[in-house]
Design a protein around this motif. Structure first.
Motif, mmCIF file in Angstrom:
data_model
loop_
_atom_site.group_PDB
_atom_site.id
_atom_site.type_symbol
_atom_site.label_atom_id
_atom_site.label_comp_id
_atom_site.label_asym_id
_atom_site.label_seq_id
_atom_site.Cartn_x
_atom_site.Cartn_y
_atom_site.Cartn_z
ATOM 1 N N ALA A 8 0.830 -1.210 0.000
ATOM 2 C CA ALA A 8 0.000 0.000 0.000
ATOM 3 C C ALA A 8 0.862 1.256 0.000
ATOM 4 O O ALA A 8 0.574 2.229 -0.714
ATOM 5 N N SER A 40 -3.985 7.785 -1.178
ATOM 6 C CA SER A 40 -3.903 6.495 -1.878
ATOM 7 C C SER A 40 -3.423 5.396 -0.940
ATOM 8 O O SER A 40 -3.921 4.263 -0.985
ATOM 9 N N GLN A 73 -5.698 2.074 0.193
ATOM 10 C CA GLN A 73 -5.277 0.685 0.078
ATOM 11 C C GLN A 73 -5.220 -0.002 1.442
ATOM 12 O O GLN A 73 -5.614 -1.164 1.590
#
Length: 450
Positions: free
Chosen positions: A66, A246, A250
């Motif tokens: 991630a 982001s 994730q």
């Protein structure tokens, strides 16, 4: 490598989007091979405990992935914007800034991973019989974390320059090599789980070094009026503004999936087996569309940098049209041949497992059109740096899925209620993402972006 940088701000949007995103679909195929190779070799050549150990450690590696993915997206979006604006000096500084800050983040994560690896495995209730192998695999993976980080950053840079073919070639070669190395180290050298881990590390290392080498070679051909700075806090702030959401996205998705898995586990092994088979088929589709969305982010960012705002809307329309064209055969295949597809993943399919897998696909499959449109709109929002809107839509989907799965599973619907939570989350989040996307595309004034 003879592939040159591709300006996504010229040419017919439909053609540009198709040619740019097609290699991204190919990359997903090889990415799936990469992910499946370790588990396949461990299960076939070592045993079930080794397979369980690799799969168990994978849940933790998703956290590291991630962070690497966040660096990829953050660097890719900002680099795309600067490339589209022809600000090559700032573009190079953005890349150097990502390489330095990403390296610092990687070292920090490696230290935390090495220190707390035992605690992390205990936290996910790792069985005693696979604990040692799980820890060994995890430690070797952590040692190779710099390769994961810098390959992702390099891949993001290539995409930002409009080149989706080069990372595809590297990933294809690395995936095929990884399968061969896995078999050699495990079946030939009898290295057990450590052989699986070292094979992956070596292949990732080679592909990473090649990718970084070609990035610098590509950059050497891009002329600037003066020497670019090696680091910029202002650009780091812009990169982080895209990367951090982001990373959170994730990470929370992984946590949400673990919670949902816990709810599913309460319905017994038959339901678990059916879900495990069907979710692989579902993830293949959703991951493909997510990757397509990443391509739309690069397209949007380049055209935003070039201030060609009408092309952003045209690119969005092209993206939705293309993903829906892909949806048609997939939906037909999953609805008409779900039994045969599920059977492929089950060694000893029971009636419950087969029925569960088929029901899961039949509930979710018709809504792939909604999911595709949402992920394309997410790509536009992310490429434009509209991260609050992107996060709101994404987390609405996740929260709805988790909450509804828990609530509906306790009703007369039982496990079916869990499957229903997917399309509900997609539809609500899709409306949110599309609303923000259209609002953004219809704005006349774009300020504070470049």
């Amino acid at each position: 490598m003879c592939v040159i940088n591709k300006d996504l701000t010229i040419g017919k949007p439909y053609t540009v989007v198709w040619k740019f995103c097609l290699p991204l679909f190919g990359s997903i195929i090889f990415q799936q091979l990469y992910n499946l190779a370790d588990s396949f070799v461990a299960g076939k050549f070592i045993g079930n405990d080794a397979l369980a150990a690799v799969g168990n450690s994978y849940e933790i590696t998703l956290i590291f992935i991630a962070f690497a993915f966040g660096c990829n997206i953050g660097c890719s979006v900002i680099t795309s914007q600067l490339f589209g604006a022809k600000r090559f000096k700032d573009m190079k500084t953005a890349v150097y800034t990502t390489l330095i800050s990403g390296g610092v983040l990687c070292v920090l994560l490696m230290a935390l991973g090495l220190i707390f690896s035992t605690k992390l495995l205990e936290l996910i209730n790792t069985p005693e019989n696979i604990f040692a192998d799980s820890k060994l695999y995890l430690l070797i993976y952590i040692i190779g974390l710099p390769f994961v980080f810098y390959y992702n950053i390099a891949s993001g840079i290539f995409s930002a320059l409009g080149d989706s073919k080069t990372p595809f070639i590297f990933l294809a070669c690395s995936s095929v090599s990884n399968i061969a190395a896995d078999i050699l180290f495990v079946a030939g050298f009898k290295m057990g789980v450590s052989g699986v881990a070292w094979a992956t590390l070596i292949c990732q290392g080679i592909s990473c070094l090649l990718a970084v080498f070609f990035v610098f070679r590509r950059f050497a051909k891009i002329e600037t009026d003066s020497k670019p700075a090696a680091f910029s806090f202002a650009l780091l702030k812009r990169i982080a503004a895209v990367a951090i959401p982001s990373i959170l996205q994730q990470s929370f998705i992984s946590v949400g999936n673990i919670i949902i898995q816990g709810v599913i586990n309460s319905f017994g092994s038959g339901v678990i087996a059916g879900y495990s088979a069907s979710i692989k088929l579902n993830n293949l589709v959703i991951t493909s569309f997510t990757t397509f969305g990443n391509g739309i982010s690069n397209y949007t960012a380049q055209n935003l940098g070039a201030r060609k705002f009408d092309r952003i809307k045209d690119g969005f329309k092209a993206g939705v049209k293309l993903t829906w064209m892909i949806c048609v055969p997939i939906v037909a295949l999953y609805l008409l041949a779900s039994r045969y597809l599920i059977y492929f993943f089950l060694e000893s399919p029971t009636g419950t497992a087969m029925d569960t897998g088929m029901l899961f696909l039949r509930i979710l499959t018709p809504f792939y059109f909604v999911a595709a449109a949402k992920l394309v709109s997410d790509g536009v929002l992310r490429g434009a740096g509209q991260m609050k809107a992107f996060m709101f839509g994404t987390f609405t989907d996740l929260v709805l899925r988790v909450v509804l799965a828990i609530i509906l599973s306790k009703t007369a619907l039982e496990a079916t209620g869990i499957w229903i939570s997917w399309p509900v989350g997609w539809c609500v989040a899709g409306v949110i993402s599309l609303t923000f996307c259209f609002k953004y595309m219809n704005q006349v004034k774009y300020d504070g972006i470049i």
